[in-house]
Structures are given as structure tokens and as C-alpha cells.
Design a protein around this motif. Structure first.
Motif, PDB file in Angstrom:
ATOM      1  N   HIS A   1      -4.744   0.556 -15.990  1.00 15.58           N
ATOM      2  CA  HIS A   1      -4.485   1.492 -17.074  1.00 15.58           C
ATOM      3  C   HIS A   1      -3.988   0.695 -18.264  1.00 15.58           C
ATOM      4  CE1 HIS A   1      -4.273   5.701 -15.108  1.00 15.58           C
ATOM      5  NE2 HIS A   1      -5.158   4.946 -14.503  1.00 15.58           N
TER       6      HIS A   1
ATOM      7  N   HIS B   1       1.062   9.268 -13.795  1.00 14.14           N
ATOM      8  CA  HIS B   1       1.268   9.964 -12.526  1.00 14.14           C
ATOM      9  C   HIS B   1      -0.055  10.384 -11.874  1.00 14.14           C
ATOM     10  CE1 HIS B   1       5.694  10.502 -12.399  1.00 14.14           C
ATOM     11  NE2 HIS B   1       5.585  10.391 -13.707  1.00 14.14           N
ATOM     12  N   SER B   2      -1.170   9.879 -12.343  1.00 14.74           N
ATOM     13  CA  SER B   2      -2.468  10.278 -11.811  1.00 14.74           C
ATOM     14  C   SER B   2      -2.613   9.877 -10.351  1.00 14.74           C
ATOM     15  CB  SER B   2      -3.589   9.641 -12.638  1.00 14.74           C
ATOM     16  OG  SER B   2      -3.532   8.228 -12.544  1.00 14.74           O
ATOM     17  N   ASN B   3      -3.527  10.533  -9.679  1.00 14.89           N
ATOM     18  CA  ASN B   3      -3.806  10.246  -8.266  1.00 14.89           C
ATOM     19  C   ASN B   3      -5.295   9.959  -8.120  1.00 14.89           C
ATOM     20  OD1 ASN B   3      -3.492   9.969  -5.526  1.00 14.89           O
ATOM     21  ND2 ASN B   3      -3.602  12.166  -5.102  1.00 14.89           N
ATOM     22  N   PRO B   4      -5.683   8.771  -7.659  1.00 12.66           N
ATOM     23  CA  PRO B   4      -4.807   7.706  -7.161  1.00 12.66           C
ATOM     24  C   PRO B   4      -4.066   6.989  -8.285  1.00 12.66           C
ATOM     25  CG  PRO B   4      -7.068   6.950  -7.203  1.00 12.66           C
ATOM     26  CD  PRO B   4      -7.121   8.400  -7.559  1.00 12.66           C
ATOM     27  N   ARG B   5      -2.939   6.401  -7.923  1.00 15.66           N
ATOM     28  CA  ARG B   5      -2.132   5.672  -8.891  1.00 15.66           C
ATOM     29  C   ARG B   5      -2.860   4.401  -9.338  1.00 15.66           C
ATOM     30  NH1 ARG B   5       3.395   6.887  -7.831  1.00 15.66           N
ATOM     31  NH2 ARG B   5       3.535   9.175  -7.928  1.00 15.66           N
TER      32      ARG B   5
ATOM     33  N   ARG C   1      -3.410   0.523 -10.071  1.00 19.99           N
ATOM     34  CA  ARG C   1      -2.912  -0.663  -9.374  1.00 19.99           C
ATOM     35  C   ARG C   1      -2.232  -1.633 -10.310  1.00 19.99           C
ATOM     36  NH1 ARG C   1      -7.795  -2.875  -5.908  1.00 19.99           N
ATOM     37  NH2 ARG C   1      -6.177  -4.368  -5.279  1.00 19.99           N
TER      38      ARG C   1
ATOM     39  N   LEU D   1       7.877   4.167 -11.346  1.00 18.14           N
ATOM     40  CA  LEU D   1       6.982   4.498 -10.227  1.00 18.14           C
ATOM     41  C   LEU D   1       6.696   3.284  -9.344  1.00 18.14           C
ATOM     42  CD1 LEU D   1       4.418   6.818 -12.045  1.00 18.14           C
ATOM     43  CD2 LEU D   1       6.183   7.502 -10.403  1.00 18.14           C
TER      44      LEU D   1
END
Length: 322
Positions: free
Chosen positions: A3, A55-59, A61, A82
């Protein structure tokens, strides 16, 4: 997997290279300065609040932040809370004066404190981080150079330039701590150029310098990254209080008059074509006259990197998430 919260005009090259290698990069734009972002240069996948992205899923890396804005700081803090690893581009840039640049000096020191990986622009940046005791293992920090180098050179399309036929000075001013001093800086510009040299003043969207100027100097709207690179390349010199522009001008061999009391890019003073002028009318005018006489071909253009920073950074990302 990655990200990215970019704050510099140079981020697009790193992202493009990463995507060309198959890395899953999610670029988020907070719209902090909507007038200065261009989706054609760096397309983003989402915009607005950082919270749902982190906070997205999946987090993710790896969370990549660049620069020293509040946006970069907030993204780093959210990732830290987090337990996500933070990759900090431009880590180690310092003045150690929390009032200059304010608030950026505080943000960059705090980001470095919680970052996992430190991509330093210069040997000096690495040395400063080492002195702060931030390294937990050798691979936490490396000298990558700045992506600004290849970005500016790609956009300006030349590595070496001749002095323009009609000399002109580029002016960019925006620093908070220079409020109350902009009129002196701009009057210094007017005193130095006289009738023999033109100027192009690109006003920052915050409008602070424009509000203080009463000497009749005209200003223009900010340029996009490509156009600004070309203007900077062809300028006789640049008068700026921006650390990023100080790097950019060095890359293309344009003398820079730094209108600040201190600089976080001291590497470019002297051999890199930068002159620390302060903010007084007399100091700025004197520095401009000196810059206009400078041999731009003698400027060392690789102080902030050899143009391979993006490749080094993406190689590092691949090794981290592999």
C-alpha cells in the motif's frame, strides 16, 4: 501486497516499475492537495480516508510512505498500530530544528522512529539515522538514492542543458515558517534581476506568498510535474524554500537559491549548485546574483542519486514480500 501513500512527484516511476514486475501495489490518494495531483501521471486505486484502506482485508504486507507530510505520518502511525511493516522512502532527512521545516521535521523524525525499513537518499541520511540508533539489523536501512533524480531527468528529457537564450529565474515559495518573510524574499528577487533577467513565479495553492507581496510582481498557477521539470531545466536559477525543488534543481544542473534559514539538503550546498540565502531582502538578492554567475556545468548532478533509486527500491520490496 503493497500500500503506497506517495507525497512526491517521483512516486509514479517506482509504482510503474513495481507493477511491471507483477507486484500487487495499491496506491491511495488522500487528496491532500487536489490541485497538485494528476491521475494521468500516477493513477490511484482509491482516495479519501486512510482508515478503511489500512484496515482492509486481507491486510497489506507492506505499507510504503514517502516524504514528511501529515498524510505520510498518519499512514505510518496506522500501520504501526496494526503491526504492519513500514517502508519509509526519504528516511534520514534532517535539520534537527523542529521549527524548520515545521511541522515536517517533527513528522519525519517520528516516522523514522516507527519505520521498519529506511530507504535513504544519501550517505549523510544513513549516518544520521545510525547516530539515532534506529537500526535493529543491517538490512533495515540502505542508500537507494532519490526517485526524484530519474523522475526529473525523464520529464526534462535531457541530462545536460545549455543556459537559456533569455535568462529567467523560477520562484517557488510556500513554507509556513517563512510567513512574514515572503515580501522580503520577493523584493530580493526584484532587486537582483533588474531588467536584464525575467522571472516566473509559480504561486503555491496556500496563497501565503501572494498575500504578502505588494511590489507588483506577477504570479502564475502551479505547473504539472512534466511542465515544471522543463521550466526548471531551462531556468538560469531557481529561488525556492522547497527541499524537493532543491533536489530537483541539482539533478538538472540549475543553480538554486534556498530562501530558508536552514536546509535539510545540505549535501547540495556548494558543489550541488545550492546557495543558502536566508530570508532577508539583501541576502536573497546577493545569492541570486551569485547564482546567475555560476557555471552550471560544474554542478554535481548525482548528489541525490544515480538515477537507479526506483530499481533499488523495487528490488528491496520484492525481497521483503517474497
Amino acid at each position: 501486497d503493497l500500500h503506497s501513500f506517495p507525497t512526491r512527484r517521483s512516486s509514479d516511476l517506482v509504482v510503474r516499475l513495481a507493477k511491471s514486475r507483477g507486484l500487487n501495489v495499491h496506491v491511495h490518494c488522500t487528496m491532500q492537495s487536489p490541485d497538485l495531483v494528476d491521475q494521468a501521471i500516477l493513477p490511484w486505486d482509491s482516495e479519501g480516508s486512510l482508515l478503511p484502506i489500512i484496515h482492509s482485508n486481507p491486510r497489506p504486507r507492506l505499507v510504503v510512505v514517502q516524504g514528511d507530510t501529515r498524510t505520510a505520518f498518519e499512514a505510518a502511525v496506522m500501520a504501526y498500530e496494526l503491526g504492519l511493516p513500514i517502508f519509509y522512502v526519504e528516511s534520514g532527512i534532517r535539520t534537527y530544528d523542529l521549527a524548520s521545516p515545521w511541522p515536517e521535521e517533527g513528522y519525519r523524525q517520528m516516522i523514522s522512529r516507527i519505520a521498519t525499513y529506511h530507504a535513504c537518499t544519501t550517505q549523510q541520511n544513513l549516518k544520521l539515522l545510525d547516530g539515532e540508533g534506529l537500526f535493529r539489523r543491517f538490512d533495515d536501512s540502505r542508500i537507494t538514492g532519490s526517485p526524484i533524480v530519474e523522475s526529473v531527468r525523464e520529464r526534462s528529457k535531457v541530462a545536460l542543458t545549455k543556459a537559456p537564450a533569455i535568462p529567467y529565474v523560477v520562484v517557488t515559495l510556500h513554507r509556513r515558517e517563512n510567513r512574514g518573510h515572503f515580501a522580503d524574499i520577493l523584493n530580493g528577487v526584484s532587486d537582483a534581476i533588474g531588467k536584464e533577467v525575467a522571472y516566473s513565479w509559480f504561486a503555491h495553492p496556500n496563497g501565503w506568498a501572494v498575500q504578502e507581496c505588494d511590489n507588483g510582481m506577477n504570479h502564475q498557477s502551479p505547473l504539472n510535474a512534466v511542465d515544471f521539470a522543463a521550466v526548471l531545466r531551462d531556468a538560469a536559477c531557481v529561488v525556492t524554500d522547497s527541499g524537493g525543488v532543491q533536489e530537483e534543481s541539482c539533478c538538472v544542473g540549475t543553480p538554486a537559491v534556498v530562501a530558508r534559514s536552514t536546509t535539510d539538503r545540505p549535501e547540495s550546498l556548494g558543489k550541488g549548485g545550492a546557495i543558502l540565502a536566508g530570508t532577508s531582502r539583501e541576502g536573497v538578492a546577493k545569492a541570486i546574483r551569485e547564482a546567475l554567475q555560476m557555471d552550471r556545468y560544474a554542478i554535481q548532478r548525482d548528489i541525490f542519486g544515480d538515477g537507479k533509486a526506483s530499481e533499488r527500491i523495487v528490488d528491496w520490496w520484492e525481497s521483503i514480500i517474497s
